[in-house]
Design a protein around this motif. Structure first.
Motif, PDB file in Angstrom:
ATOM      1  N   PHE A  61       1.150   5.604   1.706  1.00  0.00           N
ATOM      2  CA  PHE A  61       2.470   5.832   2.288  1.00  0.00           C
ATOM      3  C   PHE A  61       2.767   4.810   3.383  1.00  0.00           C
ATOM      4  CE2 PHE A  61       5.190   8.228   5.374  1.00  0.00           C
ATOM      5  CZ  PHE A  61       6.340   8.240   4.603  1.00  0.00           C
ATOM      6  N   SER A  63       3.444   1.332   2.108  1.00  0.00           N
ATOM      7  CA  SER A  63       4.834   1.159   1.668  1.00  0.00           C
ATOM      8  C   SER A  63       5.781   1.049   2.860  1.00  0.00           C
ATOM      9  CB  SER A  63       5.255   2.325   0.766  1.00  0.00           C
ATOM     10  OG  SER A  63       4.650   2.224  -0.514  1.00  0.00           O
ATOM     11  N   TYR A  83       5.462  13.697   3.829  1.00  0.00           N
ATOM     12  CA  TYR A  83       5.079  12.983   2.617  1.00  0.00           C
ATOM     13  C   TYR A  83       3.896  13.693   1.955  1.00  0.00           C
ATOM     14  CZ  TYR A  83       1.345  11.102   5.551  1.00  0.00           C
ATOM     15  OH  TYR A  83       0.270  10.987   6.392  1.00  0.00           O
ATOM     16  N   ASN A 131       5.783  -1.923  -2.842  1.00  0.00           N
ATOM     17  CA  ASN A 131       7.240  -1.915  -3.013  1.00  0.00           C
ATOM     18  C   ASN A 131       7.587  -2.623  -4.321  1.00  0.00           C
ATOM     19  OD1 ASN A 131       9.930  -1.442  -2.471  1.00  0.00           O
ATOM     20  ND2 ASN A 131      10.125  -3.040  -0.925  1.00  0.00           N
ATOM     21  N   ILE A 176       7.149   4.378  -3.862  1.00  0.00           N
ATOM     22  CA  ILE A 176       5.919   4.830  -3.193  1.00  0.00           C
ATOM     23  C   ILE A 176       5.027   5.472  -4.256  1.00  0.00           C
ATOM     24  CG2 ILE A 176       4.981   5.935  -1.142  1.00  0.00           C
ATOM     25  CD1 ILE A 176       7.848   6.365  -0.167  1.00  0.00           C
TER      26      ILE A 176
END
Length: 326
Positions: free
Chosen positions: A159, A162, A207, A256, A265
């Motif tokens: 996470f 990204s 997330y 990305n 992601i």
């Protein structure tokens, strides 16, 4: 709600009607990533029925899984971040690393009546704490409560990797890693713990693996590199995985991806096995891993919130399993 460490124990298998008695087949122990835990638990339950191989998998997070693997206290480890060369060098028995499945990391939120479409800058700004109110995201006003991981986590690595690709401000102020100094929010242990925080906190966002987005939680559509807003589903995850190129150690990432339909992601998740020193368990270890890489188990991935491996990545994973020796 309390979220304990997830473990697929022999007792659990027996209670669910999966598998044979503890003495009937080989017993394997693994530990690591919580991100793929729901899928692993299903796979290992089915494995007990199909192959009479019992697996106890502890969902303790990627960081703890790698540490246990290095210490040699498990038969295999699991991580959402490929093992570092410096850590692999500590494993005298040698390392066989291979991807087991892919998955998308959802921006999950608990805000009924709100349908989120987030730009990459907005995603970073939420976790930087510069976006603080839901009205800034075109939802009903209210304070945004951010949830993140408290433990060392491969999900966090993917996470934040990204976020660093999305935002120069994030990269310079926070950066990427299994653990980072979060500018805002409260922490939960494992994907399970973060999902619990979100479920129990109206107005929250965090997330988690798509597999944990349930009940009152929704997934935001996130703008990808091509400018399209994409949900973390099978289509978006598959398009993203197609852009990942693996190196000689079967490690690879794209924080990305450029594909028009790619969810931005998306990550692979890896299993760590020992090249030598497996003794009489070697055959069972190979059988277990070839089973989870076979068509039926991989076919379950989407139903449980993951992205099945395909073509070149799958072929490379199977070839790596063959290197696991006694």
């Amino acid at each position: 709600m309390t979220f304990a460490k997830k473990a697929l124990t022999l007792t659990t298998l027996a209670a669910l009607g999966f598998g044979a008695s503890a003495s009937a087949g080989p017993n394997l122990n693994g530990a690591g990533a919580s991100f793929p835990a729901p899928l692993y638990q299903r796979w290992f339950a089915d494995l007990a029925k199909a192959k009479d191989i019992q697996v106890n998998y502890q969902s303790v997070g990627s960081g703890a899984g790698v540490r246990q693997f290095i210490a040699g206290t498990v038969d295999f480890g699991a991580t959402d971040e490929p093992i570092k060369a410096s850590d692999a060098a500590k494993v005298k028995r040698g390392v066989v690393q291979f991807p087991a499945t892919g998955g998308t990391i959802a921006i999950a939120y608990n805000k009924p009546g709100c349908s989120l479409k987030l730009t990459q800058k907005q995603v970073a700004d939420i976790f930087l704490g510069t976006i603080r109110d839901w009205k800034e995201l075109k939802c009903a006003p209210g304070k945004i409560s951010v949830a993140h991981r408290s433990d060392g986590s491969g999900t966090t690595f993917s996470f934040t990797n990204s976020l660093s690709a999305f935002s120069p401000a994030w990269k310079s102020k926070v950066g990427e890693g299994k653990s980072v100094n979060w500018p805002v929010g409260v922490g939960g242990k494992g994907n399970e713990g973060v999902a619990g925080l979100l479920t129990n906190t109206p107005g929250s966002i965090g997330y988690i693996s798509r597999a944990f987005v349930k009940g009152s939680l929704q997934s935001a559509a996130v703008q990808n590199k091509a400018g399209n807003f994409v949900k973390p589903d099978l289509k978006g995850g598959t398009a993203a995985l197609n852009s990942i190129k693996l190196d000689a150690d079967l490690a690879g990432e794209d924080p990305n991806p450029a594909g028009a339909q790619a969810y931005p992601i998306t990550t692979l998740t890896w299993i760590l096995a020992y090249k030598t020193g497996n003794g009489s368990k070697a055959g069972a270890i190979r059988d277990a891993f070839l089973y989870i890489l076979s068509p039926k188990p991989q076919g379950l991935a989407d139903d449980l919130g993951y992205v099945p491996l395909r073509e070149g990545i799958l072929k490379s994973a199977k070839a790596a399993v063959a290197k696991i020796g006694s």
